[in-house]
Design a protein around this motif. Structure first.
Motif: not given
Length: 128
Positions: A48-50, A58-64, A69-70, A79-82
């Motif tokens: 999903v994200a890193g 910060r990196y994200y999958a295209d789908s999200v 937001t990580i 660590v959070y994932l909004q």
């Protein structure tokens, strides 16, 4: 050793928001880059994200992208994932994971094999 515990999952309606948290204990949290993965029933685990150890990369999958937001707070070892604008296809068990910070880059962040430690997961269900 690093222990990771996720929280914040739950049931939310389409278009709603959730914030997942992952609390780390054990070795120095800033030694690790962190990632979020998810796995839906019958599907493979997907990235999903890193986020790098300082939080600058910060990196994200295209789908999200544009919806999730990580972030991380090294003082709180968390660590959070909004997650905003949630969709039914976001329904999954969400896992956080830790990787040696020196291995983290735009390619490794999405590979589950690069991560050494995993949490137990938290369920996110988006109802339509």
């Amino acid at each position: 050793q690093v222990q990771l515990v996720e929280s914040g999952g739950g049931l939310v309606q389409v278009g709603g928001s959730l914030r997942l948290s992952c609390a780390a204990s054990g070795r120095t949290f800033s030694s690790y880059a962190m990632g979020w993965f998810r796995q839906a029933p019958g599907k493979e685990r997907e990235s999903v994200a890193g986020i790098g150890w300082r939080g600058g990369s910060r990196y994200y999958a295209d789908s999200v992208k544009g919806r999730f937001t990580i972030s991380r707070d090294n003082a709180k070892n968390t660590v959070y994932l909004q997650m905003n604008s949630l969709k039914p296809e976001d329904t999954a068990v969400y896992y956080c994971a830790a990787m040696d910070r020196l291995r983290f880059d735009s390619r490794s962040y999405s590979s589950f094999r690069e991560y050494n430690y995993w949490g137990q997961g938290t369920q996110v269900t988006v109802s339509s």
